[in-house]
Write a protein that holds these residues in place. Structure first.
Motif, PDB file in Angstrom:
ATOM      1  N   LEU A   1       0.830  -1.205   0.000  1.00  0.00           N
ATOM      2  CA  LEU A   1       0.000   0.000   0.000  1.00  0.00           C
ATOM      3  C   LEU A   1       0.867   1.258   0.000  1.00  0.00           C
ATOM      4  O   LEU A   1       0.576   2.229  -0.705  1.00  0.00           O
ATOM      5  CB  LEU A   1      -0.927  -0.006   1.217  1.00  0.00           C
ATOM      6  CG  LEU A   1      -1.991  -1.101   1.240  1.00  0.00           C
ATOM      7  CD1 LEU A   1      -2.732  -1.101   2.568  1.00  0.00           C
ATOM      8  CD2 LEU A   1      -2.948  -0.940   0.084  1.00  0.00           C
ATOM      9  N   PHE A   2       1.944   1.228   0.776  1.00  0.00           N
ATOM     10  CA  PHE A   2       2.858   2.365   0.831  1.00  0.00           C
ATOM     11  C   PHE A   2       3.540   2.579  -0.521  1.00  0.00           C
ATOM     12  O   PHE A   2       3.677   3.707  -0.988  1.00  0.00           O
ATOM     13  CB  PHE A   2       3.894   2.146   1.937  1.00  0.00           C
ATOM     14  CG  PHE A   2       4.740   3.341   2.229  1.00  0.00           C
ATOM     15  CD1 PHE A   2       4.196   4.456   2.841  1.00  0.00           C
ATOM     16  CD2 PHE A   2       6.085   3.349   1.897  1.00  0.00           C
ATOM     17  CE1 PHE A   2       4.967   5.561   3.114  1.00  0.00           C
ATOM     18  CE2 PHE A   2       6.864   4.450   2.160  1.00  0.00           C
ATOM     19  CZ  PHE A   2       6.312   5.563   2.783  1.00  0.00           C
ATOM     20  N   ALA A   3       3.937   1.481  -1.174  1.00  0.00           N
ATOM     21  CA  ALA A   3       4.569   1.584  -2.490  1.00  0.00           C
ATOM     22  C   ALA A   3       3.601   2.159  -3.526  1.00  0.00           C
ATOM     23  O   ALA A   3       3.994   2.993  -4.350  1.00  0.00           O
ATOM     24  CB  ALA A   3       5.070   0.214  -2.932  1.00  0.00           C
ATOM     25  N   ILE A   4       2.358   1.725  -3.485  1.00  0.00           N
ATOM     26  CA  ILE A   4       1.361   2.252  -4.426  1.00  0.00           C
ATOM     27  C   ILE A   4       1.185   3.752  -4.207  1.00  0.00           C
ATOM     28  O   ILE A   4       1.253   4.548  -5.151  1.00  0.00           O
ATOM     29  CB  ILE A   4       0.009   1.519  -4.259  1.00  0.00           C
ATOM     30  CG1 ILE A   4       0.114   0.082  -4.745  1.00  0.00           C
ATOM     31  CG2 ILE A   4      -1.108   2.249  -5.007  1.00  0.00           C
ATOM     32  CD1 ILE A   4      -1.087  -0.766  -4.377  1.00  0.00           C
ATOM     33  N   TYR A   5       0.960   4.137  -2.973  1.00  0.00           N
ATOM     34  CA  TYR A   5       0.696   5.549  -2.684  1.00  0.00           C
ATOM     35  C   TYR A   5       1.916   6.412  -2.990  1.00  0.00           C
ATOM     36  O   TYR A   5       1.797   7.479  -3.592  1.00  0.00           O
ATOM     37  CB  TYR A   5       0.272   5.703  -1.220  1.00  0.00           C
ATOM     38  CG  TYR A   5      -0.363   7.032  -0.933  1.00  0.00           C
ATOM     39  CD1 TYR A   5      -1.650   7.306  -1.363  1.00  0.00           C
ATOM     40  CD2 TYR A   5       0.320   8.021  -0.246  1.00  0.00           C
ATOM     41  CE1 TYR A   5      -2.247   8.515  -1.116  1.00  0.00           C
ATOM     42  CE2 TYR A   5      -0.267   9.243   0.006  1.00  0.00           C
ATOM     43  CZ  TYR A   5      -1.541   9.486  -0.426  1.00  0.00           C
ATOM     44  OH  TYR A   5      -2.129  10.692  -0.190  1.00  0.00           O
ATOM     45  N   LEU A   6       3.080   5.947  -2.598  1.00  0.00           N
ATOM     46  CA  LEU A   6       4.299   6.724  -2.823  1.00  0.00           C
ATOM     47  C   LEU A   6       4.620   6.848  -4.312  1.00  0.00           C
ATOM     48  O   LEU A   6       5.063   7.910  -4.760  1.00  0.00           O
ATOM     49  CB  LEU A   6       5.464   6.071  -2.081  1.00  0.00           C
ATOM     50  CG  LEU A   6       6.630   6.968  -1.746  1.00  0.00           C
ATOM     51  CD1 LEU A   6       6.166   8.112  -0.860  1.00  0.00           C
ATOM     52  CD2 LEU A   6       7.712   6.185  -1.046  1.00  0.00           C
TER      53      LEU A   6
END
Length: 171
Positions: A33-38
């Motif tokens: 999720l962090f990779a997608i958002y970032l």
């Protein structure tokens, strides 16, 4: 999507148990999720920050947050049903958004405390017209104001984090 493929036990839960389940799912899939958002926010913020200034870049990135939440919901909706989910395919869900929905998410729904609560109806159920309205009414009748209180808590928690990080940077 079949309920027997869920990655958690489907049962009736109170609102607080639903919050706990959401937090557990987020913790379990935090890196993706962090990779997608970032991967969505960081390039936009850097480009806008260099072109328009960092304050404008931050404001525009914040304003586009409802659009950036779509891939997160898409990823989680696939993962909880044990389907194959990739970061790239989840990011592609932004392009499935119609121009009308895009404008709606950035205007009237942008400041709604029920935006996250109703996002699955908007994005995943593909309902329209009277069926969508009936589904939203059903959700509101079963959950009372708890989703709004949760949203207010999260907004205040996010503000505390932002001010803390800003204070650390300034110090």
């Amino acid at each position: 999507m079949e309920l027997n493929h869920l990655s958690f036990n489907p049962r009736s839960r109170t609102s607080y148990e639903i919050f706990d389940l959401a937090l557990l799912l987020t913790k379990r899939h935090f890196m993706a999720l962090f990779a997608i958002y970032l991967s969505l926010v960081l390039p936009l913020f850097l480009i806008l920050g260099l072109v328009l200034g960092w304050s404008w870049g931050a404001l525009i990135a914040w304003w586009l947050k409802p659009v950036f939440e779509r891939p997160l919901l898409d990823y989680l909706s696939k993962v909880i049903f044990n389907q194959q989910a990739s970061i790239r395919s989840s990011i592609g869900s932004i392009f499935k958004l119609s121009v009308v929905d895009f404008c709606l998410h950035l205007t009237t729904l942008r400041l709604s405390p029920n935006r996250a609560f109703l996002a699955p109806v908007e994005q995943l159920e593909n309902l329209s017209g009277q069926r969508k309205k009936a589904r939203k009414l059903l959700l509101f009748s079963s959950n009372k104001p708890k989703q709004s209180l949760w949203m207010l808590f999260c907004v205040h928690f996010e503000l505390i984090l932002v001010f803390s990080i800003a204070a650390l940077i300034i110090a």
